[in-house]
Design a protein around this motif. Structure first.
Motif, short mmCIF file in Angstrom:
data_model
loop_
_atom_site.label_atom_id
_atom_site.label_comp_id
_atom_site.label_asym_id
_atom_site.label_seq_id
_atom_site.Cartn_x
_atom_site.Cartn_y
_atom_site.Cartn_z
N PRO A 227 -18.03 37.72 43.51
CA PRO A 227 -17.52 38.36 44.77
C PRO A 227 -16.00 37.53 45.04
O PRO A 227 -16.14 36.49 44.85
CB PRO A 227 -18.51 38.46 45.63
N SER A 228 -15.05 38.18 45.58
CA SER A 228 -13.90 37.46 46.02
C SER A 228 -13.85 36.35 46.61
O SER A 228 -13.24 35.35 46.59
CB SER A 228 -13.02 38.46 46.84
N GLU A 229 -14.94 36.15 47.59
CA GLU A 229 -15.20 35.20 48.37
C GLU A 229 -16.53 35.01 49.15
O GLU A 229 -17.17 36.52 49.13
CB GLU A 229 -14.20 34.81 49.51
N GLY A 230 -17.10 34.08 49.36
CA GLY A 230 -18.29 34.13 50.17
C GLY A 230 -18.89 32.72 50.26
O GLY A 230 -18.25 31.70 50.08
N THR A 231 -20.01 32.78 50.88
CA THR A 231 -20.90 31.42 51.30
C THR A 231 -22.43 31.55 50.61
O THR A 231 -23.00 32.37 50.76
CB THR A 231 -20.98 31.40 52.69
N ILE A 232 -22.75 30.48 49.96
CA ILE A 232 -24.03 30.37 49.48
C ILE A 232 -24.86 29.38 50.21
O ILE A 232 -24.38 28.24 50.43
CB ILE A 232 -23.92 29.92 47.79
N SER A 233 -25.88 29.99 50.87
CA SER A 233 -26.64 28.81 51.73
C SER A 233 -28.11 28.81 51.13
O SER A 233 -28.73 29.84 51.33
CB SER A 233 -26.67 29.42 53.48
N ALA A 234 -28.40 27.93 50.67
CA ALA A 234 -29.82 27.64 49.99
C ALA A 234 -30.21 26.38 49.96
O ALA A 234 -29.36 25.57 49.44
CB ALA A 234 -29.73 28.47 48.52
N PRO A 235 -31.34 25.89 50.27
CA PRO A 235 -31.92 24.61 50.39
C PRO A 235 -32.10 24.07 48.95
O PRO A 235 -32.66 24.89 48.09
CB PRO A 235 -33.12 24.64 51.09
N ILE A 236 -31.80 22.81 48.71
CA ILE A 236 -31.88 22.39 47.38
C ILE A 236 -32.89 20.95 47.41
O ILE A 236 -32.85 20.11 48.27
CB ILE A 236 -30.46 21.61 46.78
N GLY A 237 -33.69 21.04 46.28
CA GLY A 237 -34.59 19.81 46.32
C GLY A 237 -34.61 19.30 44.64
O GLY A 237 -34.17 19.97 43.77
N ARG A 238 -35.48 18.31 44.44
CA ARG A 238 -35.54 17.95 43.20
C ARG A 238 -36.73 18.70 42.45
O ARG A 238 -37.73 18.95 42.90
CB ARG A 238 -35.98 16.51 43.07
N LYS A 239 -36.36 19.29 41.17
CA LYS A 239 -37.15 19.90 40.36
C LYS A 239 -38.28 19.18 40.30
O LYS A 239 -38.28 17.97 39.53
CB LYS A 239 -36.66 20.63 39.16
N GLU A 240 -39.57 19.44 40.30
CA GLU A 240 -40.83 18.83 40.21
C GLU A 240 -41.17 18.45 38.80
O GLU A 240 -41.58 17.21 38.67
CB GLU A 240 -42.10 19.65 40.62
N THR A 241 -40.57 19.05 37.67
CA THR A 241 -40.76 18.63 36.59
C THR A 241 -39.61 17.91 35.73
O THR A 241 -39.59 17.23 34.68
CB THR A 241 -41.01 19.72 35.48
N SER A 242 -38.63 17.44 36.63
CA SER A 242 -37.40 16.68 36.21
C SER A 242 -37.24 15.60 37.07
O SER A 242 -37.21 15.77 38.37
CB SER A 242 -36.20 17.51 35.90
N ILE A 243 -36.83 14.31 36.65
CA ILE A 243 -36.09 13.28 37.55
C ILE A 243 -34.50 13.63 37.90
O ILE A 243 -34.09 13.00 38.78
CB ILE A 243 -36.33 11.95 37.05
N ILE A 244 -34.08 14.66 37.27
CA ILE A 244 -32.49 14.94 37.19
C ILE A 244 -32.10 16.15 37.83
O ILE A 244 -31.33 16.17 38.59
CB ILE A 244 -31.76 14.62 35.84
N GLU A 245 -33.07 17.16 37.34
CA GLU A 245 -32.50 18.46 37.68
C GLU A 245 -32.99 18.92 39.06
O GLU A 245 -33.92 18.29 39.64
CB GLU A 245 -33.10 19.48 36.62
N ARG A 246 -32.23 19.85 39.81
CA ARG A 246 -32.38 20.07 41.13
C ARG A 246 -32.69 21.48 41.17
O ARG A 246 -32.19 22.21 40.17
CB ARG A 246 -31.02 19.77 42.19
#
Length: 300
Positions: free
Chosen positions: A179-198
């Motif tokens: 979309p032309s503009e917007g806001t993404i609001s979503a909590p982020i945490g570490r993926k359980e199967t990775s030490i790098i990926e969120r």
């Protein structure tokens, strides 16, 4: 130029303050830095006389602090590298980091990082400091990065960043047409199967990203993004979750036919110089390697 001492004149409103209150409340010295000045070789002076933090100040007094000599980790060896200085004064640097350079040494990239290059620059120019990155960029992300030249500036800028007073604007090439503009609001945490990926997850930390579409050709788009929070991989995760992965971002589903790193670039930093209170807006151009995509786009 390397500034290791700071001098202030006590104002009428600061009359009878203790030196501790003057430094902590009026000059925003952190408790940790004040302790380092006291016990790690720094100095506290009023009218050129050594004093304790309990000293009572009078209007017109000259307060001088000397920062302790900075310890440089033996592992952070000076190495000549690729970076461009966009702004420099006695307290800060704003530099451009290439996309294939890590910000600091790690197990996977123990040397030839931006930190090594800055230490080489300091060594060549007689600046007695260690590396203080105020913000960091992932190895594959290019663009502007703010570096403090001493602990006092780092403390002040880190506080400003936590208060939302240090603003960075990013550009990204993404697959699809958001979309032309917007806001993404979503909590982020570490993926359980990775030490790098969120990933976006209910038990993650709050994360908010604002975006605006700048141009598109119907297949891919150029977007500008501003962070309200600073979670690891925040832009990359939010764009992937929204269905518009960053081109080249293999970790988060991006198309790697042209780029093998994420097409993400910090092109603007807006901050207040911590010692002079001057407003600074530093900007850089988009990478020339993006021309393949941007030349095919039409601006919105």
């Amino acid at each position: 130029m390397n500034r290791t001492q700071f001098i202030w004149r006590v104002q009428k409103s600061e009359h009878t303050l203790s030196l501790r209150a003057f430094l902590r409340e009026r000059k925003n010295l952190s408790k940790r830095l004040l302790s380092a000045i006291k016990f790690q070789g720094g100095g506290l002076y009023v009218n050129d006389c050594p004093v304790s933090v309990r000293s009572e100040l009078k209007e017109g007094d000259e307060v001088r602090i000397c920062l302790p000599v900075e310890e440089v980790s033996p592992s952070l060896k000076p190495q000549k590298g690729r970076f461009t200085i966009y702004y420099e004064d006695a307290d800060v640097l704003v530099v451009h980091k290439p996309a294939d350079v890590a910000t600091i040494p790690s197990k996977d990239h123990p040397d030839h990082t931006l930190a090594n290059s800055i230490m080489h620059y300091y060594h060549e120019n007689g600046i007695h400091a260690t590396f203080h990155a105020v913000n960091r960029l992932d190895r594959g992300t290019s663009g502007l990065l703010l570096v403090a030249k001493h602990r006092y500036a780092h403390d002040l800028l880190s506080k400003a960043q936590k208060q939302g007073a240090l603003n960075r604007t990013y550009a990204a090439l993404v697959t699809g047409v958001p979309p032309s503009e917007g806001t993404i609001s979503a909590p982020i945490g570490r993926k359980e199967t990775s030490i790098i990926e969120r990933e976006v997850r209910d038990d993650g930390k709050p994360a908010v990203t604002h975006y605006k579409r700048i141009a598109t050709n119907g297949e891919w788009s150029l977007v500008h993004l501003r962070l309200e929070t600073g979670r690891t991989h925040q832009i990359r995760v939010h764009l992937k979750t929204s269905g518009y992965p960053i081109i080249g971002d293999g970790l988060y589903g991006g198309d790697q036919r042209v780029f093998t790193h994420q097409a993400l670039h910090c092109f603007q930093i807006h901050f207040t110089q911590p010692l002079t209170n001057e407003k600074k807006i530093i900007q850089s151009d988009l990478p020339s390697s993006w021309d393949f995509y941007t030349n095919a786009m039409k601006e919105d």
